[in-house]
Enzyme design. Structure first.
Site, PDB file in Angstrom:
ATOM      1  N   TYR A 215      -1.498 -19.158 -15.363  1.00 44.73           N
ATOM      2  CA  TYR A 215      -0.751 -17.959 -15.451  1.00 44.73           C
ATOM      3  C   TYR A 215       0.377 -17.821 -16.492  1.00 44.73           C
ATOM      4  O   TYR A 215       1.266 -16.945 -16.307  1.00 44.73           O
ATOM      5  CB  TYR A 215      -0.495 -17.155 -14.269  1.00 44.73           C
ATOM      6  CG  TYR A 215      -1.736 -16.668 -13.489  1.00 44.73           C
ATOM      7  CD1 TYR A 215      -2.464 -15.692 -14.062  1.00 44.73           C
ATOM      8  CD2 TYR A 215      -2.120 -16.828 -12.205  1.00 44.73           C
ATOM      9  CE1 TYR A 215      -3.720 -15.120 -13.545  1.00 44.73           C
ATOM     10  CE2 TYR A 215      -3.260 -16.237 -11.571  1.00 44.73           C
ATOM     11  CZ  TYR A 215      -4.143 -15.470 -12.260  1.00 44.73           C
ATOM     12  OH  TYR A 215      -4.988 -14.910 -11.639  1.00 44.73           O
TER      13      TYR A 215
ATOM     14  N   GLU B 274      -8.744 -22.001 -20.349  1.00 48.36           N
ATOM     15  CA  GLU B 274      -8.766 -21.976 -19.007  1.00 48.36           C
ATOM     16  C   GLU B 274      -9.846 -22.683 -18.164  1.00 48.36           C
ATOM     17  O   GLU B 274      -9.739 -23.420 -17.293  1.00 48.36           O
ATOM     18  CB  GLU B 274      -8.929 -20.382 -18.445  1.00 48.36           C
ATOM     19  CG  GLU B 274      -7.871 -19.544 -18.950  1.00 48.36           C
ATOM     20  CD  GLU B 274      -7.948 -17.912 -18.490  1.00 48.36           C
ATOM     21  OE1 GLU B 274      -7.165 -17.331 -18.527  1.00 48.36           O
ATOM     22  OE2 GLU B 274      -9.063 -17.742 -18.103  1.00 48.36           O
TER      23      GLU B 274
ATOM     24  N   HIS C 225     -10.729 -13.325 -11.403  1.00 47.71           N
ATOM     25  CA  HIS C 225     -10.154 -13.276 -12.477  1.00 47.71           C
ATOM     26  C   HIS C 225     -11.288 -13.665 -13.588  1.00 47.71           C
ATOM     27  O   HIS C 225     -12.295 -14.394 -13.206  1.00 47.71           O
ATOM     28  CB  HIS C 225      -9.301 -14.685 -12.509  1.00 47.71           C
ATOM     29  CG  HIS C 225      -8.871 -15.353 -13.749  1.00 47.71           C
ATOM     30  ND1 HIS C 225      -7.864 -14.674 -14.446  1.00 47.71           N
ATOM     31  CD2 HIS C 225      -9.542 -15.939 -14.552  1.00 47.71           C
ATOM     32  CE1 HIS C 225      -7.748 -15.297 -15.678  1.00 47.71           C
ATOM     33  NE2 HIS C 225      -8.633 -15.981 -15.719  1.00 47.71           N
TER      34      HIS C 225
ATOM     35  N   LYS D 140     -10.716 -15.309  -6.450  1.00 48.78           N
ATOM     36  CA  LYS D 140      -9.425 -15.794  -5.548  1.00 48.78           C
ATOM     37  C   LYS D 140      -9.448 -15.913  -4.353  1.00 48.78           C
ATOM     38  O   LYS D 140     -10.454 -15.559  -3.466  1.00 48.78           O
ATOM     39  CB  LYS D 140      -8.648 -14.511  -6.214  1.00 48.78           C
ATOM     40  CG  LYS D 140      -8.304 -14.347  -7.594  1.00 48.78           C
ATOM     41  CD  LYS D 140      -7.519 -13.314  -8.263  1.00 48.78           C
ATOM     42  CE  LYS D 140      -7.213 -12.980  -9.554  1.00 48.78           C
ATOM     43  NZ  LYS D 140      -6.316 -11.797  -9.795  1.00 48.78           N
TER      44      LYS D 140
ATOM     45  N   ARG E 292     -15.507  -9.176 -18.120  1.00 49.14           N
ATOM     46  CA  ARG E 292     -14.464  -8.141 -17.985  1.00 49.14           C
ATOM     47  C   ARG E 292     -14.830  -6.655 -17.502  1.00 49.14           C
ATOM     48  O   ARG E 292     -14.197  -6.005 -16.592  1.00 49.14           O
ATOM     49  CB  ARG E 292     -13.473  -8.178 -19.196  1.00 49.14           C
ATOM     50  CG  ARG E 292     -12.864  -9.360 -19.546  1.00 49.14           C
ATOM     51  CD  ARG E 292     -11.558  -9.579 -18.819  1.00 49.14           C
ATOM     52  NE  ARG E 292     -10.535  -8.521 -18.748  1.00 49.14           N
ATOM     53  CZ  ARG E 292      -9.315  -8.965 -18.222  1.00 49.14           C
ATOM     54  NH1 ARG E 292      -9.027 -10.082 -17.613  1.00 49.14           N
ATOM     55  NH2 ARG E 292      -8.259  -8.219 -18.155  1.00 49.14           N
TER      56      ARG E 292
ATOM     57  N   PHE F 265       6.354 -10.204 -11.074  1.00 49.61           N
ATOM     58  CA  PHE F 265       5.444 -10.358 -10.276  1.00 49.61           C
ATOM     59  C   PHE F 265       4.902 -11.931 -10.250  1.00 49.61           C
ATOM     60  O   PHE F 265       4.139 -12.363  -9.391  1.00 49.61           O
ATOM     61  CB  PHE F 265       3.940  -9.439 -10.364  1.00 49.61           C
ATOM     62  CG  PHE F 265       3.482  -9.531 -11.709  1.00 49.61           C
ATOM     63  CD1 PHE F 265       2.525 -10.685 -11.993  1.00 49.61           C
ATOM     64  CD2 PHE F 265       3.508  -8.713 -12.515  1.00 49.61           C
ATOM     65  CE1 PHE F 265       1.877 -10.580 -13.121  1.00 49.61           C
ATOM     66  CE2 PHE F 265       3.021  -8.598 -13.757  1.00 49.61           C
ATOM     67  CZ  PHE F 265       2.012  -9.701 -14.271  1.00 49.61           C
TER      68      PHE F 265
ATOM     69  N   THR G 272      -7.395  -4.440 -14.298  1.00 45.11           N
ATOM     70  CA  THR G 272      -6.490  -5.017 -13.280  1.00 45.11           C
ATOM     71  C   THR G 272      -6.075  -4.388 -12.251  1.00 45.11           C
ATOM     72  O   THR G 272      -6.059  -4.844 -11.119  1.00 45.11           O
ATOM     73  CB  THR G 272      -5.417  -5.415 -14.173  1.00 45.11           C
ATOM     74  OG1 THR G 272      -5.715  -6.027 -15.768  1.00 45.11           O
ATOM     75  CG2 THR G 272      -4.443  -6.359 -13.532  1.00 45.11           C
TER      76      THR G 272
ATOM     77  N   ARG H 289     -13.862  -4.786  -8.822  1.00 49.08           N
ATOM     78  CA  ARG H 289     -12.547  -4.319  -8.371  1.00 49.08           C
ATOM     79  C   ARG H 289     -12.611  -2.864  -7.857  1.00 49.08           C
ATOM     80  O   ARG H 289     -11.897  -2.380  -7.032  1.00 49.08           O
ATOM     81  CB  ARG H 289     -11.497  -4.490  -9.450  1.00 49.08           C
ATOM     82  CG  ARG H 289     -11.188  -6.077  -9.463  1.00 49.08           C
ATOM     83  CD  ARG H 289     -10.329  -6.250 -10.863  1.00 49.08           C
ATOM     84  NE  ARG H 289      -9.785  -7.670 -11.056  1.00 49.08           N
ATOM     85  CZ  ARG H 289      -9.081  -7.983 -12.308  1.00 49.08           C
ATOM     86  NH1 ARG H 289      -9.007  -7.262 -13.218  1.00 49.08           N
ATOM     87  NH2 ARG H 289      -8.395  -9.192 -11.930  1.00 49.08           N
TER      88      ARG H 289
HETATM   89  P1  DAT Z   1      -6.092  -9.449 -15.228  1.00 44.84           P
HETATM   90  O1  DAT Z   1      -6.323 -10.489 -13.955  1.00 44.84           O
HETATM   91  O2  DAT Z   1      -6.955  -8.388 -15.263  1.00 44.84           O
HETATM   92  O3  DAT Z   1      -6.595 -10.338 -16.762  1.00 44.84           O
HETATM   93  P2  DAT Z   1      -3.153  -9.858 -15.905  1.00 44.84           P
HETATM   94  O4  DAT Z   1      -3.859 -11.097 -16.708  1.00 44.84           O
HETATM   95  O5  DAT Z   1      -2.522  -8.893 -16.715  1.00 44.84           O
HETATM   96  O6  DAT Z   1      -4.755  -9.145 -15.446  1.00 44.84           O
HETATM   97  O7  DAT Z   1      -2.341 -10.075 -14.851  1.00 44.84           O
HETATM   98  C1  DAT Z   1      -2.859 -11.441 -13.896  1.00 44.84           C
HETATM   99  C2  DAT Z   1      -2.997 -10.948 -12.481  1.00 44.84           C
HETATM  100  O8  DAT Z   1      -1.295 -10.705 -12.169  1.00 44.84           O
HETATM  101  C3  DAT Z   1      -3.621  -9.764 -12.086  1.00 44.84           C
HETATM  102  O9  DAT Z   1      -4.975 -10.102 -12.064  1.00 44.84           O
HETATM  103  C4  DAT Z   1      -2.846  -9.120 -10.844  1.00 44.84           C
HETATM  104  C5  DAT Z   1      -1.527  -9.808 -11.225  1.00 44.84           C
HETATM  105  N1  DAT Z   1      -0.814  -8.604 -11.975  1.00 44.84           N
HETATM  106  C6  DAT Z   1      -0.604  -8.157 -13.242  1.00 44.84           C
HETATM  107  N2  DAT Z   1       0.223  -7.045 -13.247  1.00 44.84           N
HETATM  108  C7  DAT Z   1       0.602  -6.672 -12.017  1.00 44.84           C
HETATM  109  C8  DAT Z   1       1.471  -5.860 -11.488  1.00 44.84           C
HETATM  110  N3  DAT Z   1       2.153  -4.987 -12.294  1.00 44.84           N
HETATM  111  N4  DAT Z   1       2.208  -6.048 -10.316  1.00 44.84           N
HETATM  112  C9  DAT Z   1       1.650  -6.722  -9.458  1.00 44.84           C
HETATM  113  N5  DAT Z   1       0.568  -7.999  -9.966  1.00 44.84           N
HETATM  114  C10 DAT Z   1       0.209  -8.070 -11.319  1.00 44.84           C
HETATM  115 MG    MG Z   2      -5.480 -11.999 -17.305  1.00 47.10          MG
END
Ligand code: DAT
Ligand code: MG
Length: 150
Positions: free
Chosen positions: A49, A126, A115, A9, A85, A57, A91, A102
């Protein structure tokens, strides 16, 4: 062979961690199939997304992911989605185990560096957003038998 989409990212690019992320995936034994340095526009980010459109968010996430260049990659392995993963960690970097990307390199959920697709179905969707079929390369890797039991 299973494929997954990985992004370094914009925070990872700015922090000079492209090589670190690529190196960890290479050393794990995953095989690189495609790579592109690019900046996402708003439409692509909202599609990528899309599952999070109703989350509070979402606006910040789209703003962040479009804020600068990123590296998009396709990596291959049997079980590539799960392997990436667990190499990335959870996350929220705050909870991510040491030894993960991370957990070792990030502290904030909104700046979690990488990601990785969350299922083979997401990966297909994707990957198609970022790459034309002809940009994903199929090639022999000479050390495969030292990474994968034939
Ligand atoms: P991941 O990237 O682990 O697949 P995700 O798909 O649930 O996680 O969310 C996508 C992105 O959104 C994540 O990398 C960071 C952001 N994100 C997720 N949950 C969040 C939250 N509660 N507050 C702020 N950003 C968040
Ligand atoms: Mg995700």
């Amino acid at each position: 062979m299973e494929r997954t989409l990985v992004l370094v990212k914009p925070d990872g690019v700015q922090r000079g961690l492209i090589g670190e992320v690529v190196s960890r995936l290479e050393r794990r034994g995953l095989k690189l199939a495609a790579m592109k340095f690019m900046q996402m526009d708003r439409a692509k980010a909202e599609e990528h997304y899309g599952e999070h459109v109703d989350r509070p968010f979402f606006g910040g996430l789209v703003g962040f992911i479009t804020s600068g260049p990123l590296v998009a990659m396709v990596w291959e392995a049997d079980g590539a989605v799960e392997i990436v993963r667990n190499t990335m960690g959870t996350t929220n970097p705050k909870d991510s185990p040491l030894g993960t990307i991370r957990g070792d390199l990030a502290v904030n959920i909104g700046r979690n560096l990488v990601h990785g697709s969350d299922s083979p179905e997401s990966a297909q969707r994707e990957i198609a957003l970022f790459f034309q079929p002809g940009e994903i390369l199929d090639y022999a890797r000479s050390n495969d038998s030292w990474i994968i039991e034939p």
